[in-house]
Motif scaffolding. Structure first.
Motif, PDB file in Angstrom:
ATOM      1  N   ARG A   1    -102.983  17.153 -39.896  1.00 27.45           N
ATOM      2  CA  ARG A   1    -103.297  17.926 -41.120  1.00 27.45           C
ATOM      3  C   ARG A   1    -104.603  17.429 -41.757  1.00 27.45           C
ATOM      4  O   ARG A   1    -104.631  16.996 -42.917  1.00 27.45           O
ATOM      5  CB  ARG A   1    -102.139  17.851 -42.135  1.00 27.45           C
ATOM      6  N   ILE A   2    -105.647  17.512 -40.999  1.00 29.36           N
ATOM      7  CA  ILE A   2    -106.975  17.099 -41.485  1.00 29.36           C
ATOM      8  C   ILE A   2    -107.330  17.820 -42.780  1.00 29.36           C
ATOM      9  O   ILE A   2    -106.869  18.935 -43.022  1.00 29.36           O
ATOM     10  CB  ILE A   2    -108.068  17.397 -40.420  1.00 29.36           C
ATOM     11  N   PRO A   3    -108.161  17.187 -43.624  1.00 28.39           N
ATOM     12  CA  PRO A   3    -108.561  17.843 -44.878  1.00 28.39           C
ATOM     13  C   PRO A   3    -109.381  19.104 -44.601  1.00 28.39           C
ATOM     14  O   PRO A   3    -110.025  19.221 -43.544  1.00 28.39           O
ATOM     15  CB  PRO A   3    -109.443  16.795 -45.575  1.00 28.39           C
TER      16      PRO A   3
ATOM     17  N   ARG B   1    -105.333  33.562 -35.045  1.00 27.00           N
ATOM     18  CA  ARG B   1    -105.117  32.406 -35.898  1.00 27.00           C
ATOM     19  C   ARG B   1    -105.408  31.180 -35.039  1.00 27.00           C
ATOM     20  O   ARG B   1    -104.994  31.108 -33.879  1.00 27.00           O
ATOM     21  CB  ARG B   1    -103.670  32.348 -36.359  1.00 27.00           C
ATOM     22  N   ALA B   2    -106.109  30.214 -35.619  1.00 25.32           N
ATOM     23  CA  ALA B   2    -106.481  29.035 -34.851  1.00 25.32           C
ATOM     24  C   ALA B   2    -106.113  27.774 -35.620  1.00 25.32           C
ATOM     25  O   ALA B   2    -106.036  27.782 -36.849  1.00 25.32           O
ATOM     26  CB  ALA B   2    -107.977  29.056 -34.542  1.00 25.32           C
ATOM     27  N   ASN B   3    -105.844  26.727 -34.878  1.00 26.68           N
ATOM     28  CA  ASN B   3    -105.536  25.387 -35.399  1.00 26.68           C
ATOM     29  C   ASN B   3    -106.395  24.366 -34.689  1.00 26.68           C
ATOM     30  O   ASN B   3    -106.566  24.477 -33.469  1.00 26.68           O
ATOM     31  CB  ASN B   3    -104.127  24.955 -34.958  1.00 26.68           C
ATOM     32  N   PHE B   4    -106.834  23.358 -35.385  1.00 28.12           N
ATOM     33  CA  PHE B   4    -107.220  22.146 -34.677  1.00 28.12           C
ATOM     34  C   PHE B   4    -105.950  21.375 -34.333  1.00 28.12           C
ATOM     35  O   PHE B   4    -104.967  21.411 -35.086  1.00 28.12           O
ATOM     36  CB  PHE B   4    -108.157  21.285 -35.541  1.00 28.12           C
ATOM     37  N   CYS B   5    -105.978  20.693 -33.165  1.00 25.72           N
ATOM     38  CA  CYS B   5    -104.821  19.908 -32.753  1.00 25.72           C
ATOM     39  C   CYS B   5    -105.302  18.590 -32.144  1.00 25.72           C
ATOM     40  O   CYS B   5    -106.511  18.376 -31.987  1.00 25.72           O
ATOM     41  CB  CYS B   5    -103.992  20.678 -31.715  1.00 25.72           C
ATOM     42  N   THR B   6    -104.358  17.725 -31.850  1.00 27.70           N
ATOM     43  CA  THR B   6    -104.676  16.447 -31.189  1.00 27.70           C
ATOM     44  C   THR B   6    -104.138  16.471 -29.760  1.00 27.70           C
ATOM     45  O   THR B   6    -102.964  16.812 -29.540  1.00 27.70           O
ATOM     46  CB  THR B   6    -104.036  15.276 -31.953  1.00 27.70           C
ATOM     47  N   LEU B   7    -105.043  16.140 -28.812  1.00 28.43           N
ATOM     48  CA  LEU B   7    -104.653  16.060 -27.397  1.00 28.43           C
ATOM     49  C   LEU B   7    -104.725  14.611 -26.944  1.00 28.43           C
ATOM     50  O   LEU B   7    -105.582  13.846 -27.398  1.00 28.43           O
ATOM     51  CB  LEU B   7    -105.628  16.888 -26.540  1.00 28.43           C
ATOM     52  N   ASP B   8    -103.838  14.219 -26.009  1.00 28.69           N
ATOM     53  CA  ASP B   8    -103.965  12.879 -25.434  1.00 28.69           C
ATOM     54  C   ASP B   8    -104.902  12.931 -24.226  1.00 28.69           C
ATOM     55  O   ASP B   8    -105.462  14.001 -23.901  1.00 28.69           O
ATOM     56  CB  ASP B   8    -102.592  12.290 -25.100  1.00 28.69           C
ATOM     57  N   GLY B   9    -105.083  11.839 -23.569  1.00 23.10           N
ATOM     58  CA  GLY B   9    -106.040  11.766 -22.470  1.00 23.10           C
ATOM     59  C   GLY B   9    -105.729  12.712 -21.330  1.00 23.10           C
ATOM     60  O   GLY B   9    -106.626  13.145 -20.589  1.00 23.10           O
ATOM     61  N   ALA B  10    -104.448  13.072 -21.203  1.00 23.52           N
ATOM     62  CA  ALA B  10    -104.052  13.984 -20.120  1.00 23.52           C
ATOM     63  C   ALA B  10    -104.047  15.442 -20.580  1.00 23.52           C
ATOM     64  O   ALA B  10    -103.591  16.322 -19.843  1.00 23.52           O
ATOM     65  CB  ALA B  10    -102.662  13.579 -19.609  1.00 23.52           C
ATOM     66  N   GLY B  11    -104.534  15.711 -21.803  1.00 19.47           N
ATOM     67  CA  GLY B  11    -104.579  17.099 -22.280  1.00 19.47           C
ATOM     68  C   GLY B  11    -103.272  17.596 -22.847  1.00 19.47           C
ATOM     69  O   GLY B  11    -103.104  18.798 -23.063  1.00 19.47           O
TER      70      GLY B  11
ATOM     71  N   ARG C   1    -106.381  24.712 -40.305  1.00 15.60           N
ATOM     72  CA  ARG C   1    -106.363  26.126 -39.892  1.00 15.60           C
ATOM     73  C   ARG C   1    -107.748  26.769 -39.937  1.00 15.60           C
ATOM     74  O   ARG C   1    -108.549  26.487 -40.819  1.00 15.60           O
ATOM     75  CB  ARG C   1    -105.444  26.934 -40.806  1.00 15.60           C
ATOM     76  N   PHE C   2    -108.003  27.667 -38.987  1.00 19.16           N
ATOM     77  CA  PHE C   2    -109.163  28.533 -39.097  1.00 19.16           C
ATOM     78  C   PHE C   2    -108.889  29.856 -38.397  1.00 19.16           C
ATOM     79  O   PHE C   2    -107.816  30.056 -37.820  1.00 19.16           O
ATOM     80  CB  PHE C   2    -110.439  27.852 -38.595  1.00 19.16           C
ATOM     81  N   VAL C   3    -109.812  30.772 -38.544  1.00 20.42           N
ATOM     82  CA  VAL C   3    -109.680  32.099 -37.938  1.00 20.42           C
ATOM     83  C   VAL C   3    -110.810  32.279 -36.943  1.00 20.42           C
ATOM     84  O   VAL C   3    -111.950  31.875 -37.208  1.00 20.42           O
ATOM     85  CB  VAL C   3    -109.750  33.210 -39.008  1.00 20.42           C
ATOM     86  N   ALA C   4    -110.474  32.855 -35.797  1.00 19.81           N
ATOM     87  CA  ALA C   4    -111.492  33.160 -34.790  1.00 19.81           C
ATOM     88  C   ALA C   4    -111.481  34.656 -34.520  1.00 19.81           C
ATOM     89  O   ALA C   4    -110.419  35.243 -34.297  1.00 19.81           O
ATOM     90  CB  ALA C   4    -111.203  32.398 -33.505  1.00 19.81           C
ATOM     91  N   VAL C   5    -112.663  35.257 -34.563  1.00 23.86           N
ATOM     92  CA  VAL C   5    -112.777  36.689 -34.276  1.00 23.86           C
ATOM     93  C   VAL C   5    -113.741  36.877 -33.104  1.00 23.86           C
ATOM     94  O   VAL C   5    -114.830  36.291 -33.082  1.00 23.86           O
ATOM     95  CB  VAL C   5    -113.295  37.468 -35.506  1.00 23.86           C
ATOM     96  N   LEU C   6    -113.313  37.667 -32.122  1.00 25.52           N
ATOM     97  CA  LEU C   6    -114.165  38.035 -30.994  1.00 25.52           C
ATOM     98  C   LEU C   6    -114.695  39.442 -31.260  1.00 25.52           C
ATOM     99  O   LEU C   6    -113.913  40.347 -31.561  1.00 25.52           O
ATOM    100  CB  LEU C   6    -113.388  38.034 -29.680  1.00 25.52           C
TER     101      LEU C   6
END
Lengths: 404, 404
Positions: free
Chosen positions: A126-128, A107-117, A160-165
């Motif tokens: 919660r982007i569209p 299970r994957a999410n986009f997230c927000t990081l600051d300049g220090a990671g 949300r997204f899904v990642a498959v290896l």
């Protein structure tokens, strides 16, 4: 080989398992103490009930509320306590990704990081869903593979997204690349099990997080990603091998086809979500299959919504479709649920699920209706869901005698 | 960690488990086939029954009659077949000795030996309890410790007493210093398990038997002693750790507090043995606890005495105390027993025990009374006692969903 599998016989009989998701319910104080099954007008179901053995199924264990994965694995005859399906795998199956043996999903999410990671928002504001789809397309175009491993990405709702290896020598025992709370950096994934496979997966995951981070650097607010629930698609012996059944799953929602795929069933998407659509698909699949699993989602959705009338309406719609299903003349018909989703609770619950099994040798209880209260004392008794398949096979004449 | 423990959630809900010891009974031919629960006038219990899920508990396994230890361990959620409590430990707990982890306890007898050291009476002529107390006091004064191990002795009834060894590196797998019949010498205790701990215990036991023998030489008839049931206090994960519950046991009899102490419960002695005393203690403990186990002994005592009317009277006394218990507004209330003690049998039995669970989401059966016959077809079904805790936690909203 376990007992049941060793007793399974070839036969021409046909079994239908009709799963009304979240079927079980509670007496409703606002409706004179009736459950939706009691309140619904179901003349065809009533007629079936009178010819059926009634009983109840315990999905996992007393008191334990199952998710959809364990709920269905149990109905299919796979002990949900020993047949484990990881979160990432279930998410991928639910997204309609056809996983192959050896695939590892997350299970994957986009997230927000600051300049220090540091993760400042685990959900990237919660982007569209449209933004998510664009970003996933960008990542998919730029990061097709890492080492000899292909990446399959599929956008979901919101962040949300899904990642498959997909590749050789991967393992699913890998920790999350997710701090699980804000204010911390994204931890590197690491192998949780012994052996090179899990190490390799961790390495690929970390490389993916790095490369995706570089590609997302100028995005806002979704300038990072998190991966969790890493797990390998399990490989269970399938229905043909275990039970000598040519099985098909007819389900509008990918999750249920996905779980059925783990049991080696053929997969069919009906034309719509209604009972009549599933029955129409069953008519088409009839000749080629011995076991037809029909999944209907409406009962669960009404329960989750806390909508008594909607659950009643779904049940009445199912009832209307039953004559066509009966016209196929299944040797064994079972109607039950994967768990209860009581209207008053607006969610899954642990309560035993009403079940009926109809065959010429089922021990018909002669009860004029099918509902939770009638099922408490039916001849089927209260069974673990995982034991249902044995009863279905037995009623179908598909189980040999044990011992001389 | 097992499934249940892994699903337990923090919550503010409160659970009451009211155990009426030996509750279950049989239809009584002398009373028009009624059981004591049927015959008793219990208006408050009746009202609770109508709002409850009814069912039955199997304490250990079908046909197996439990002692108090296994009976309660099951109710507490510890499989009595894998959570073993030795005889000596149970005897010490029943005597009110607060055992510490690592303690080894034994049941002890005074006996009579002839000049050649042969046991001629295993019960030393059933000496009076006063004599036993005097002899135990003498031994305790003279033999305070052996090597680095302290001895705790506590007199019991007649010829019986309890011996506890407290020190580092002790083990409970040690054979009895007891020939189990007359006409034989007292055998030396010997280690039954590998490792130095059991060897050390055997050495201490044998030294104690020697020294006590010397001190008792001039006594008559109690000039020797026997030790059996040597066992180490087990160390189980407690309620706080397993279920995130702050639990308290309210029990007038030490045995039940003792078994509860193995589950890490706080221990409270009520002011008396009656239901009202236990409820008064529950009122005092309410704020500080999430799970309150109330033990009442009267039902079992009446059953052991074969006294139908006495069992009915105890049930009616319990009924009178229920309004105050309900006034505490427990989120989940369970009333059951640790086993059946049927009046016609004058002893514990294997029969499933009636149980009720009351919560807003219990699936109320709407049955107007609580008794063995009503419970046969209740929505709770027939459960192993060890699974009760899962149902209580579920009703209390304290269990997470299993799988996605």
């Amino acid at each position: 080989m376990n007992l049941l599998d060793s007793l399974a016989l070839e036969h021409t009989s046909k079994i239908v398992l009709l799963v009304l998701d979240g079927l079980g319910d509670l007496p409703n104080a606002a409706r004179r103490g009736l459950t939706p099954l009691e309140a619904a007008r179901t003349p065809h179901l009533d007629a079936i009930a009178a010819e059926s053995a009634l009983g109840r199924l315990v999905p996992v264990a007393p008191g334990v509320t199952p998710g959809s994965g364990p709920g269905h694995l149990g109905l299919f005859g796979y002990d949900p306590l020993t047949h484990l399906v990881g979160r990432g795998v279930l998410e991928a199956l639910g997204a309609g990704i056809e996983l192959k043996p050896g695939d590892v999903a997350a299970r994957a999410n986009f997230c927000t990081l600051d300049g220090a990671g540091i993760v400042t928002d685990r959900r990237a504001g919660r982007i569209p869903s449209e933004t998510c789809a664009q970003l996933v397309a960008k990542l998919a175009a730029e990061v097709k593979s890492i080492e000899d491993v292909s990446l399959l990405l599929q956008a979901g709702k919101g962040h949300r997204f899904v990642a498959v290896l997909r590749g050789l020598g991967l393992g699913g025992a890998v920790s999350d690349a997710d701090p699980h709370r804000e204010g911390k950096p994204v931890p590197a994934a690491r192998a949780l099990g012994p052996g090179a496979a899990h190490e390799k997966t961790a390495r690929i995951v970390n490389a993916f997080v790095q490369r995706a981070g570089a590609l997302l650097r100028s995005e806002s607010p979704a300038n990072g990603l998190l991966l969790r629930g890493l797990s390998e698609r399990p490989s269970f012996p399938g229905y043909r091998e275990r039970f000598k059944l040519r099985a098909v799953a007819i389900a509008a929602y990918p999750m249920y086809r996905g779980v059925a795929s783990l049991a080696g069933m053929d997969l069919v998407v009906p034309a719509g979500e209604r009972a009549a659509d599933a029955v129409a698909a069953a008519e088409r699949e009839w000749a080629a299959h011995d076991y037809l699993f029909l999944h209907l989602k409406g009962t669960d959705m009404a329960g989750e919504d806390g909508d008594f009338d909607a659950k009643v309406a779904v049940l009445e719609e199912v009832d209307a479709a039953l004559p066509r299903l009966l016209a196929l003349a299944p040797d064994v018909l079972c109607i039950t649920g994967d768990h209860s989703t009581p209207v008053p609770m607006k969610g899954h619950s642990w309560h035993p699920v009403p079940a009926l099994v109809r065959s010429p040798v089922c021990f018909a209880d002669g009860h004029p209706r099918f509902h939770e209260k009638a099922c408490r004392a039916g001849s089927l008794g209260t069974l673990a869901s995982k034991d249902l398949i044995a009863v279905l096979l037995a009623n179908a004449g598909r189980l040999d005698k044990y011992g001389a």
